[in-house]
Design a protein around this motif. Structure first.
Motif, PDB file in Angstrom:
ATOM      1  N   LEU A   1      38.923  38.947  35.074  1.00  0.00           N
ATOM      2  CA  LEU A   1      38.467  37.559  34.908  1.00  0.00           C
ATOM      3  C   LEU A   1      39.064  36.663  35.990  1.00  0.00           C
ATOM      4  O   LEU A   1      38.403  35.733  36.465  1.00  0.00           O
ATOM      5  CB  LEU A   1      38.831  37.052  33.508  1.00  0.00           C
TER       6      LEU A   1
ATOM      7  N   ARG B   1      37.046  37.210  39.063  1.00  0.00           N
ATOM      8  CA  ARG B   1      35.760  36.507  38.962  1.00  0.00           C
ATOM      9  C   ARG B   1      35.943  35.011  39.171  1.00  0.00           C
ATOM     10  O   ARG B   1      35.110  34.348  39.814  1.00  0.00           O
ATOM     11  CB  ARG B   1      35.147  36.791  37.589  1.00  0.00           C
ATOM     12  N   LYS B   2      37.036  34.490  38.605  1.00  0.00           N
ATOM     13  CA  LYS B   2      37.327  33.068  38.780  1.00  0.00           C
ATOM     14  C   LYS B   2      37.480  32.735  40.271  1.00  0.00           C
ATOM     15  O   LYS B   2      37.144  31.650  40.722  1.00  0.00           O
ATOM     16  CB  LYS B   2      38.613  32.687  38.029  1.00  0.00           C
TER      17      LYS B   2
END
Lengths: 302, 302
Positions: free
Chosen positions: B127, B130-131
């Protein structure tokens, strides 16, 4: 999938591709062990002219010797013409295999006649073999493509199959002589043959020339093929040009089937033992995987 | 089958299995040619510690050099932990791959933590990637069986997949780390993941340890997998023990797909050219078939 039958063709299709002639005693040892391993059929040799193919010159002798013994597997022999049939009947071959090439060029090169004439002749020969009380399997060679012609019209292939079925010859091998088969094609052909006769007993004979061998074998089994012709270690093709390749390796397929609990009656260790000896005899690595890695269970517990 | 994507992992999964370190210039040449061949993704390397795995020590440098260029393929890099992610973000890796082993033993050996903790950590890392604006692919290693533990409970595998999906991570690779997968299993797993989320983008990463590699790849594609991870020449595994094996050969799969008119946009001759150079570099025959035989069409017209 129903119970899949294994037809070991290494002693014929594998050995005939080798430049070196294997001594009869060595062949006998390999064939006996394969024939007692639990595979269903073992192809002992081909009734060709010994001067043309010295690797197969002892086929009659092998059958004479093996015929006195009792083995778990049925023994098969390949017959190309009437003369071959005579010899096969003489030495008591239980399962006689013969075939026609769907490729006009390949048929003429092999038999001196085109596919149509060759089909008529092979059907007559097959019926004669059956009249003599033998089991018979008929094949369509170059069914999935031809090294000379390239793609072969599907209708030609199915036409030969229909002629076989019309003659009551329902044990049919679809042979990927040049290794051109791909999974979608194999699936479609098996389904179409079963569409012609749901009781047809289809064998798939697939060479791994381009790496799709096992995928095509699985497609055949999923589509309803009853038997697969395989070769110990994947032996076959021409070890020098490397453009041909052998059949799918017997022990790799049996290992795969046993992964889903099928054919647990086959002694995989015995298959691996024979393949190790075949590889040692030729002094090179064969294409098969499992004879080198050992079966998965052995690895996990090691 | 929809358009199948090819993810070339030879420069990472293939080369990390070799004892000899390949010079950066040679890797660059192979990666550039693969990245311009029409395959969709090329895995450049792994962000591990260079002292632990010297074969991958130039991964950062490779990305720095390649990042200045423009290629047809997306470039991916494998990240094992937060430190690896830091490095991958630093050098601008467009697609970051990371994973968790479904095998408790394998997970502890690789990461020092069990599957559950490792899953939580990898999801957090994914995550974060992805951020930072990167594409992310998450994998389940040893999904089809483990070299240490043997069979791995299906529920464990699907549990990790469900955790990924819950976190919005829908690009998921099912990795057959030890080569235990068989076609029926691969088909079932792909179908079950699609049952959890029909929009999941499933990649199959299959090793050919026991000869079922290509059959399992076809099963994955037929069941709805979107991408296959392959290695040039089938390079991978351990060339000394021979108990491991590489992924399915990139050029064999592309050749197979092109037999049915798929992925005609990939330059098969370019793939074969790279694999020939890789084989020459290591001075041994690789498992792939097509780089040795040439493509079928060339043979037919020869």
């Amino acid at each position: 999938m129903d119970r899949i039958l294994i037809h070991e063709v290494g002693p014929r299709d594998g050995l005939q591709a080798e430049s070196v002639v294997v001594p009869t005693e060595t062949k006998l040892d390999w064939i006996r062990r394969m024939a007692d391993s639990g595979v269903d059929i073992v192809q002992v040799g081909s009734f060709v002219r010994g001067d043309k193919m010295p690797q197969m010159a002892d086929t009659d002798e092998l059958f004479r010797l093996l015929g006195r013994e009792s083995h778990r597997a049925l023994l098969s022999g390949l017959v190309l013409n009437e003369k071959g049939l005579e010899r096969a009947l003489e030495v008591g071959v239980p399962l006689i295999c013969m075939g026609v090439s769907a490729s006009e060029t390949h048929s003429r090169k092999n038999t001196g006649m085109g596919t149509e004439d060759a089909t008529r002749r092979i059907i007559a020969t097959a019926l004669e073999a059956r009249k003599a009380g033998r089991k018979v399997q008929v094949s369509v060679q170059s069914a999935f493509g031809c090294g000379f012609e390239g793609p072969i019209d599907e209708a030609r292939v199915l036409g030969i199959v229909a002629a076989y079925l019309d003659a009551g010859l329902t044990s049919i091998s679809l042979a990927d002589t040049a290794g051109h088969a791909h999974p979608a094609q194999v699936r479609r052909y098996v389904q179409k043959v079963l569409g012609l006769d749901p009781a047809a007993e289809i064998t798939a004979h697939i060479h791994n020339t381009y790496g799709l061998g096992m995928a095509s074998v699985y497609a055949a089994m999923e589509a309803g093929a009853r038997a697969i012709e395989t070769s110990f270690g994947g032996l076959g093709g021409c070890p020098f040009t490397k453009v041909a390749a052998g059949n799918v390796a017997t022990e790799d397929l049996v290992h795969g089937l046993q992964r889903t609990g099928q054919r647990m009656d086959i002694d995989l260790a015995a298959l691996i033992g024979v393949t190790k000896d075949v590889a040692a005899h030729f002094g090179r690595e064969l294409p098969g995987c499992v004879y080198r890695t050992g079966p998965l269970a052995a690895k996990v517990t090691a």
